[in-house]
Design a protein around this motif. Structure first.
Motif, PDB file in Angstrom:
ATOM      1  N   ASP A 196      -7.320  -6.600 -21.496  1.00  0.00           N
ATOM      2  CA  ASP A 196      -6.901  -7.626 -21.614  1.00  0.00           C
ATOM      3  C   ASP A 196      -6.471  -9.097 -20.547  1.00  0.00           C
ATOM      4  OD1 ASP A 196      -8.140  -7.028 -24.124  1.00  0.00           O
ATOM      5  OD2 ASP A 196      -6.100  -6.638 -24.403  1.00  0.00           O
ATOM      6  N   LYS A 197      -5.266  -7.752 -19.064  1.00  0.00           N
ATOM      7  CA  LYS A 197      -4.449  -9.219 -18.569  1.00  0.00           C
ATOM      8  C   LYS A 197      -4.978  -9.937 -17.400  1.00  0.00           C
ATOM      9  CE  LYS A 197      -1.030  -6.409 -19.355  1.00  0.00           C
ATOM     10  NZ  LYS A 197       0.803  -6.173 -19.106  1.00  0.00           N
ATOM     11  N   HIS A 198      -6.254  -9.164 -16.684  1.00  0.00           N
ATOM     12  CA  HIS A 198      -6.940  -8.619 -15.147  1.00  0.00           C
ATOM     13  C   HIS A 198      -8.132  -8.508 -15.582  1.00  0.00           C
ATOM     14  CE1 HIS A 198      -1.791  -8.066 -15.434  1.00  0.00           C
ATOM     15  NE2 HIS A 198      -2.299  -8.677 -14.184  1.00  0.00           N
ATOM     16  N   LYS A 199      -8.179  -8.500 -13.953  1.00  0.00           N
ATOM     17  CA  LYS A 199     -10.009  -8.568 -12.899  1.00  0.00           C
ATOM     18  C   LYS A 199      -9.604  -8.005 -11.958  1.00  0.00           C
ATOM     19  CE  LYS A 199     -11.845 -12.909 -13.460  1.00  0.00           C
ATOM     20  NZ  LYS A 199     -13.586 -13.529 -14.608  1.00  0.00           N
ATOM     21  N   ARG A 200     -10.390  -6.960 -11.728  1.00  0.00           N
ATOM     22  CA  ARG A 200     -10.244  -6.767 -10.389  1.00  0.00           C
ATOM     23  C   ARG A 200     -11.697  -6.997  -9.653  1.00  0.00           C
ATOM     24  NH1 ARG A 200      -5.556  -4.639  -9.133  1.00  0.00           N
ATOM     25  NH2 ARG A 200      -4.524  -3.529 -10.855  1.00  0.00           N
ATOM     26  N   ILE A 201     -12.119  -8.189  -8.096  1.00  0.00           N
ATOM     27  CA  ILE A 201     -12.699  -8.471  -7.833  1.00  0.00           C
ATOM     28  C   ILE A 201     -12.662  -7.380  -6.485  1.00  0.00           C
ATOM     29  CG2 ILE A 201     -14.114 -10.413  -7.124  1.00  0.00           C
ATOM     30  CD1 ILE A 201     -13.964 -10.515 -10.435  1.00  0.00           C
ATOM     31  N   CYS A 202     -14.279  -6.790  -5.757  1.00  0.00           N
ATOM     32  CA  CYS A 202     -13.971  -6.479  -4.656  1.00  0.00           C
ATOM     33  C   CYS A 202     -15.090  -6.561  -3.670  1.00  0.00           C
ATOM     34  CB  CYS A 202     -14.351  -4.941  -4.922  1.00  0.00           C
ATOM     35  SG  CYS A 202     -12.547  -4.058  -6.210  1.00  0.00           S
ATOM     36  N   TYR A 203     -14.769  -7.094  -2.490  1.00  0.00           N
ATOM     37  CA  TYR A 203     -15.717  -7.363  -1.443  1.00  0.00           C
ATOM     38  C   TYR A 203     -15.672  -6.447  -0.286  1.00  0.00           C
ATOM     39  CZ  TYR A 203     -15.143 -11.957  -3.593  1.00  0.00           C
ATOM     40  OH  TYR A 203     -15.801 -12.987  -4.653  1.00  0.00           O
ATOM     41  N   VAL A 204     -16.804  -5.632  -0.398  1.00  0.00           N
ATOM     42  CA  VAL A 204     -17.044  -4.244   0.380  1.00  0.00           C
ATOM     43  C   VAL A 204     -17.766  -4.561   1.294  1.00  0.00           C
ATOM     44  CG1 VAL A 204     -17.224  -2.463   0.352  1.00  0.00           C
ATOM     45  CG2 VAL A 204     -16.563  -3.065  -2.017  1.00  0.00           C
ATOM     46  N   VAL A 205     -17.226  -4.239   2.499  1.00  0.00           N
ATOM     47  CA  VAL A 205     -18.751  -3.944   3.528  1.00  0.00           C
ATOM     48  C   VAL A 205     -18.790  -2.056   4.159  1.00  0.00           C
ATOM     49  CG1 VAL A 205     -18.857  -4.294   6.245  1.00  0.00           C
ATOM     50  CG2 VAL A 205     -17.338  -5.906   4.679  1.00  0.00           C
ATOM     51  N   ALA A 206     -20.651  -2.133   3.554  1.00  0.00           N
ATOM     52  CA  ALA A 206     -20.473  -1.113   3.418  1.00  0.00           C
ATOM     53  C   ALA A 206     -21.167  -0.519   5.103  1.00  0.00           C
ATOM     54  CB  ALA A 206     -21.531  -0.704   2.911  1.00  0.00           C
ATOM     55  N   GLU A 207     -20.762   1.185   5.585  1.00  0.00           N
ATOM     56  CA  GLU A 207     -21.615   1.933   6.462  1.00  0.00           C
ATOM     57  C   GLU A 207     -22.545   1.911   6.287  1.00  0.00           C
ATOM     58  OE1 GLU A 207     -19.833   3.021   8.748  1.00  0.00           O
ATOM     59  OE2 GLU A 207     -18.025   3.527   8.564  1.00  0.00           O
ATOM     60  N   THR A 208     -23.063   1.564   7.797  1.00  0.00           N
ATOM     61  CA  THR A 208     -24.760   1.068   7.342  1.00  0.00           C
ATOM     62  C   THR A 208     -25.477   2.859   6.841  1.00  0.00           C
ATOM     63  OG1 THR A 208     -24.983   0.176   9.450  1.00  0.00           O
ATOM     64  CG2 THR A 208     -26.582   1.249   8.869  1.00  0.00           C
ATOM     65  N   GLY A 209     -26.055   2.451   6.110  1.00  0.00           N
ATOM     66  CA  GLY A 209     -27.256   3.576   5.449  1.00  0.00           C
ATOM     67  C   GLY A 209     -25.754   4.049   4.103  1.00  0.00           C
ATOM     68  N   ALA A 210     -24.840   3.485   3.831  1.00  0.00           N
ATOM     69  CA  ALA A 210     -24.234   4.378   2.581  1.00  0.00           C
ATOM     70  C   ALA A 210     -25.729   4.448   1.443  1.00  0.00           C
ATOM     71  CB  ALA A 210     -23.211   3.691   2.931  1.00  0.00           C
ATOM     72  N   ASP A 211     -25.476   5.115   1.032  1.00  0.00           N
ATOM     73  CA  ASP A 211     -25.679   4.729  -1.062  1.00  0.00           C
ATOM     74  C   ASP A 211     -24.990   3.723  -2.211  1.00  0.00           C
ATOM     75  OD1 ASP A 211     -26.562   4.450  -3.699  1.00  0.00           O
ATOM     76  OD2 ASP A 211     -26.260   7.120  -2.956  1.00  0.00           O
ATOM     77  N   LEU A 212     -25.188   2.405  -1.774  1.00  0.00           N
ATOM     78  CA  LEU A 212     -23.630   0.947  -2.239  1.00  0.00           C
ATOM     79  C   LEU A 212     -23.859   1.445  -4.230  1.00  0.00           C
ATOM     80  CD1 LEU A 212     -25.962  -2.636  -0.842  1.00  0.00           C
ATOM     81  CD2 LEU A 212     -24.414   0.085   0.523  1.00  0.00           C
ATOM     82  N   THR A 213     -24.841   2.102  -4.668  1.00  0.00           N
ATOM     83  CA  THR A 213     -24.909   2.203  -6.265  1.00  0.00           C
ATOM     84  C   THR A 213     -23.825   3.641  -6.146  1.00  0.00           C
ATOM     85  OG1 THR A 213     -27.122   1.826  -6.623  1.00  0.00           O
ATOM     86  CG2 THR A 213     -25.612   3.276  -8.077  1.00  0.00           C
ATOM     87  N   LYS A 214     -23.254   4.183  -5.263  1.00  0.00           N
ATOM     88  CA  LYS A 214     -22.832   5.459  -5.189  1.00  0.00           C
ATOM     89  C   LYS A 214     -20.900   4.541  -5.026  1.00  0.00           C
ATOM     90  CE  LYS A 214     -21.140   9.986  -3.565  1.00  0.00           C
ATOM     91  NZ  LYS A 214     -19.698  10.183  -3.975  1.00  0.00           N
ATOM     92  N   ILE A 215     -21.224   3.927  -4.426  1.00  0.00           N
ATOM     93  CA  ILE A 215     -19.253   3.096  -3.617  1.00  0.00           C
ATOM     94  C   ILE A 215     -19.912   2.860  -4.914  1.00  0.00           C
ATOM     95  CG2 ILE A 215     -18.663   1.989  -2.336  1.00  0.00           C
ATOM     96  CD1 ILE A 215     -20.538   2.292  -0.033  1.00  0.00           C
TER      97      ILE A 215
END
Length: 329
Positions: A196-215
């Motif tokens: 109720d108090k906070h939300k978290r916003i993440c900006y991610v640079v993935a490795e080439t070929g990484a599974d984005l869904t899993k990350i």
């Protein structure tokens, strides 16, 4: 009078801020930087700084008064903390609130055996905010305490994301929910969960070929960091990260809303707020103040682990008791 010799353990943003913070500390000096990297490849902010591999720290322990541990709370400090605490006085900003007692006990055992002193969880939250929560609840025992972080970059949470498999770089912003703050300031004394108090916003640079869904899944389900919160994950390029997410601002506030009087008819509010242009710079200044305290207390014969709740403020500042009474009381 000789200066307090400080070792920096880890040379990321916080380690660099400790280095520059020492330039404002007349009673301290930098002994050197310890790193897991090849010392020859590390360029320090100020010239002439000695750089050592972390493996050398035991051989140099008698030349160091206090080591400031600048690693991450997720995986660095649980390993490095007790190891360094078994050799010398330490200070750290361990910030995993849910596991502080466990970490404290490990540090307490290691430092007591070595007859050294370790100040744990001494940044700004845990740390400065903790002091204010204690004072506020002691003064207003009937009421509710609310802590809000941000908007800003959380170093600990950003570090935690970077430990996820497939992540090359990441920045995490903690964003307070305005409606929750307004409800508290209005005196509604709402019951608020962490979500109720906070939300978290993440900006991610993935490795080439990484599974984005899993990350994304691994981030959102990370216990004690993201799992309880509304968390959004945005995948961006490294160029965009460098362009738009290089600043390290942060801040937050602690609010104690209490009631006094025979029938609780008087409403009181205590508020403590931080607005930080540089989170690591401010955190470094807190750690340096507690490094001074660790050195002084150990000289008096104290050992074991301490939190900020255990240390009188007079130990933090480079003033005599007479000067404190004259200038600050």
């Amino acid at each position: 009078m000789s200066k307090i010799k400080i070792a920096i353990i880890g040379y990321g943003n916080l380690g660099k801020s400790i280095e520059t913070g020492l330039l404002q500390s007349d009673d301290m000096e930098l002994f050197g930087v310890f790193t897991r990297r090849d010392p020859k490849t590390l360029e320090t902010t100020t010239k002439g700084v000695s750089v050592y591999h972390l493996d050398e720290v035991e051989n140099l322990k008698d030349r160091i008064d206090v080591a400031i541990l600048c690693g991450g709370s997720m995986s660095d400090l649980p390993v490095q903390g007790p190891l360094i605490a078994s050799l010398m006085n330490t200070v750290d900003g361990y910030d995993n609130h849910a596991l502080i007692n466990e970490y404290f006990n490990h540090m307490d055992e290691a430092s007591k055996k070595a007859q050294k002193l370790s100040v744990v969880a001494s940044g700004w939250d845990p740390g400065m905010f903790s002091i204010n929560r204690i004072l506020a609840e002691a003064i207003l025992p009937v009421g509710e305490t609310y802590t809000f972080w941000g908007e800003g970059v959380s170093q600990g949470h950003s570090d935690a994301i970077r430990r996820v498999s497939g992540v090359k770089h990441a920045v995490q912003y903690t964003v307070p929910i305005k409606s929750a703050i307004d409800a508290v300031k209005n005196g509604d004394m709402p019951t608020l969960s962490v979500k109720d108090k906070h939300k978290r916003i993440c900006y991610v640079v993935a490795e080439t070929g990484a599974d984005l869904t899993k990350i994304e899944h691994d981030i959102k389900t990370m216990p004690n960091y993201f799992e309880p919160y509304e968390t959004k994950v945005h995948f961006i390029s490294h160029d965009e990260l460098l362009k738009n997410h290089q600043g390290l601002p942060h801040g937050g506030l602690v609010i104690r809303y209490g009631q006094t009087g025979l029938n609780n008819e008087h409403h009181q509010m205590i508020q403590y707020q931080l607005k930080l242009d540089s989170n690591p710079d401010f955190t470094a200044r807190v750690l340096l103040a507690y490094a001074r305290a660790a050195y002084r207390l150990n000289k008096e014969g104290a050992s074991g682990a301490k939190t900020i709740a255990d240390i009188a403020p007079a130990y933090l500042i480079n003033l005599s008791a007479e000067e404190i009474r004259k200038k600050l009381i």
